[in-house]
Design an enzyme around this catalytic site. Structure first.
Site, PDB file in Angstrom:
ATOM      1  N   SER A   1      40.699  23.195  -9.291  1.00  0.00           N
ATOM      2  CA  SER A   1      39.622  22.210  -9.117  1.00  0.00           C
ATOM      3  C   SER A   1      40.184  20.992  -8.405  1.00  0.00           C
ATOM      4  O   SER A   1      41.378  20.686  -8.537  1.00  0.00           O
ATOM      5  CB  SER A   1      39.074  21.811 -10.487  1.00  0.00           C
TER       6      SER A   1
ATOM      7  N   TYR B   1      39.734  18.699 -18.956  1.00  0.00           N
ATOM      8  CA  TYR B   1      39.395  19.643 -17.882  1.00  0.00           C
ATOM      9  C   TYR B   1      40.353  19.437 -16.705  1.00  0.00           C
ATOM     10  O   TYR B   1      40.986  20.389 -16.232  1.00  0.00           O
ATOM     11  CB  TYR B   1      37.941  19.431 -17.443  1.00  0.00           C
TER      12      TYR B   1
HETATM   13  P1  NDP Z   1      29.809  28.460 -15.406  1.00  0.00           P
HETATM   14  O1  NDP Z   1      29.733  27.519 -16.558  1.00  0.00           O
HETATM   15  O2  NDP Z   1      28.599  28.733 -14.593  1.00  0.00           O
HETATM   16  O3  NDP Z   1      30.453  29.839 -15.856  1.00  0.00           O
HETATM   17  C1  NDP Z   1      31.595  29.870 -16.667  1.00  0.00           C
HETATM   18  C2  NDP Z   1      31.815  31.269 -17.166  1.00  0.00           C
HETATM   19  O4  NDP Z   1      32.950  31.231 -18.070  1.00  0.00           O
HETATM   20  C3  NDP Z   1      30.639  31.806 -17.961  1.00  0.00           C
HETATM   21  O5  NDP Z   1      30.442  33.149 -17.660  1.00  0.00           O
HETATM   22  C4  NDP Z   1      31.090  31.619 -19.397  1.00  0.00           C
HETATM   23  O6  NDP Z   1      30.498  32.536 -20.306  1.00  0.00           O
HETATM   24  C5  NDP Z   1      32.579  31.895 -19.266  1.00  0.00           C
HETATM   25  N1  NDP Z   1      33.295  31.368 -20.425  1.00  0.00           N
HETATM   26  C6  NDP Z   1      33.339  30.101 -20.871  1.00  0.00           C
HETATM   27  N2  NDP Z   1      34.047  30.019 -22.002  1.00  0.00           N
HETATM   28  C7  NDP Z   1      34.474  31.268 -22.280  1.00  0.00           C
HETATM   29  C8  NDP Z   1      35.231  31.835 -23.330  1.00  0.00           C
HETATM   30  N3  NDP Z   1      35.676  31.102 -24.360  1.00  0.00           N
HETATM   31  N4  NDP Z   1      35.492  33.154 -23.310  1.00  0.00           N
HETATM   32  C9  NDP Z   1      35.026  33.921 -22.298  1.00  0.00           C
HETATM   33  N5  NDP Z   1      34.288  33.454 -21.281  1.00  0.00           N
HETATM   34  C10 NDP Z   1      34.013  32.137 -21.270  1.00  0.00           C
HETATM   35  O7  NDP Z   1      30.971  27.834 -14.471  1.00  0.00           O
HETATM   36  P2  NDP Z   1      31.292  28.036 -12.923  1.00  0.00           P
HETATM   37  O8  NDP Z   1      30.896  29.368 -12.467  1.00  0.00           O
HETATM   38  O9  NDP Z   1      30.840  26.823 -12.216  1.00  0.00           O
HETATM   39  O10 NDP Z   1      32.885  27.908 -12.982  1.00  0.00           O
HETATM   40  C11 NDP Z   1      33.758  28.996 -12.793  1.00  0.00           C
HETATM   41  C12 NDP Z   1      35.154  28.435 -12.584  1.00  0.00           C
HETATM   42  O11 NDP Z   1      35.174  27.622 -11.410  1.00  0.00           O
HETATM   43  C13 NDP Z   1      35.650  27.550 -13.719  1.00  0.00           C
HETATM   44  O12 NDP Z   1      37.025  27.792 -13.927  1.00  0.00           O
HETATM   45  C14 NDP Z   1      35.429  26.140 -13.196  1.00  0.00           C
HETATM   46  O13 NDP Z   1      36.295  25.231 -13.781  1.00  0.00           O
HETATM   47  C15 NDP Z   1      35.715  26.343 -11.716  1.00  0.00           C
HETATM   48  N6  NDP Z   1      35.146  25.352 -10.816  1.00  0.00           N
HETATM   49  C16 NDP Z   1      33.786  25.288 -10.608  1.00  0.00           C
HETATM   50  C17 NDP Z   1      33.255  24.357  -9.715  1.00  0.00           C
HETATM   51  C18 NDP Z   1      31.776  24.262  -9.466  1.00  0.00           C
HETATM   52  O14 NDP Z   1      31.350  23.379  -8.688  1.00  0.00           O
HETATM   53  N7  NDP Z   1      30.936  25.095 -10.029  1.00  0.00           N
HETATM   54  C19 NDP Z   1      34.135  23.446  -8.944  1.00  0.00           C
HETATM   55  C20 NDP Z   1      35.537  23.597  -9.243  1.00  0.00           C
HETATM   56  C21 NDP Z   1      36.012  24.528 -10.125  1.00  0.00           C
HETATM   57  P3  NDP Z   1      29.050  32.243 -20.972  1.00  0.00           P
HETATM   58  O15 NDP Z   1      28.082  32.249 -19.821  1.00  0.00           O
HETATM   59  O16 NDP Z   1      28.900  33.355 -21.898  1.00  0.00           O
HETATM   60  O17 NDP Z   1      29.166  30.885 -21.613  1.00  0.00           O
END
Ligand code: NDP
Length: 252
Positions: A159, A172
């Site tokens: 990130s 984070y």
């Molecule tokens: P979302 O919140 O849309 O999705 C996150 C996913 O992680 C979900 O499927 C969630 O499951 C899963 N998850 C969270 N906690 C757990 C856990 N304890 N065990 C298993 N699965 C888990 O996030 P994004 O798609 O936006 O983010 C994806 C990655 O990209 C992350 O690492 C984020 O930090 C990174 N990122 C995103 C940015 C953005 O602009 N979107 C920018 C920079 C980095 P569930 O749906 O069941 O909760």
């Protein structure tokens, strides 16, 4: 070799990932969901790991309805998963699929957006556990399956706030700095002596639930969708990225 600073424009052939087995964490939603669908559309067999079974089943159905190879569902909460859970997952992959060619560490949580002076101690630890420690434990447990592949690729999700510190991003941001360290350490250990490569990838601002939580006042359509940033993910998972190791990359 594709220009590493323009990966958003990377367009592989339709069968670029044929014969590859790729595990995606957080595959039920957001970027992980888009990546799982995209990998399957390019021929991969995907292992859908996440904590909400219904979401994983919906992705499973979508992959099958589009003619992709039958995926595998691995329901696991990365906050509470034990060493034994990770070992079991490695054994299942090894028995049912053989080698693991790709591992996308994508799951993550945002935690609180507030000054560190007010940051809750338990939340700090939970964010570090899900965003960082699970990436170490899962990689370590899956090494035997990754070593079975002719070439294997690990993507750690970075990130912007993990490359330059920013106020109010709490654990984070700290977890994402540490992800770069974890990636570089694995990559240096792999360099020259392993079939495995490891890189970090910053998706950049992307329309997902996490982005809406972090920026509630923003117009979501100002950012690309998860589907629109898949070039970098496809490049890193495919054979064209063999030799790329230890790099902090950007998806847009
Ligand atoms: P979302 O919140 O849309 O999705 C996150 C996913 O992680 C979900 O499927 C969630 O499951 C899963 N998850 C969270 N906690 C757990 C856990 N304890 N065990 C298993 N699965 C888990 O996030 P994004 O798609 O936006 O983010 C994806 C990655 O990209 C992350 O690492 C984020 O930090 C990174 N990122 C995103 C940015 C953005 O602009 N979107 C920018 C920079 C980095 P569930 O749906 O069941 O909760």
């Amino acid at each position: 070799m594709h220009n590493l600073s323009e990966l958003i424009n990377y367009k592989p052939s339709a069968d670029a990932l044929a014969g590859r087995n790729i595990l995606v964490t957080g595959a039920g939603d957001g970027i992980g969901r888009a990546a799982a669908l995209s990998f399957a559309q390019h021929g991969a067999t995907v292992i859908l790991l996440g904590r909400t079974e219904a979401k994983l089943e919906a992705v499973y159905d979508e992959i099958e309805s589009k003619g992709g190879a039958q995926p595998v569902i691995a329901t696991l909460d990365l906050d509470t998963a034990t060493h034994q859970d990770y070992q079991n997952l490695n054994a299942e992959i090894s028995q049912n699929l053989g080698a693991l060619h790709g591992l996308l560490h994508n799951a993550g949580i945002l935690g609180e957006m507030k000054p560190l002076a007010q940051y809750n101690e338990d939340t700090f630890a939970r964010v570090m556990n899900i965003n960082l420690t699970s990436n170490f434990l899962l990689t370590k447990a899956l090494l035997p399956s990754l070593e079975q592949a002719d070439d294997a690729s690990i993507i750690f999700t970075a990130s912007g706030v993990g490359r330059k510190g920013r106020a109010y991003w709490g654990s984070y941001g700290v977890s994402k700095f540490a992800i770069e360290g974890l990636m570089q350490t694995w990559a240096d250990e792999f360099e020259g002596s392993s079939n495995i490569r490891a890189n970090s990838l910053n998706p950049g601002a992307t329309q997902t639930a996490m982005r809406r939580q972090a920026y509630p006042g923003e117009t979501p359509s100002n950012n690309p969708t998860a589907e629109e940033i898949m070039g970098a993910y496809l490049f890193l998972m495919g054979a064209e990225s063999i030799g790329v190791n230890g790099q902090p990359l950007n998806a847009q």
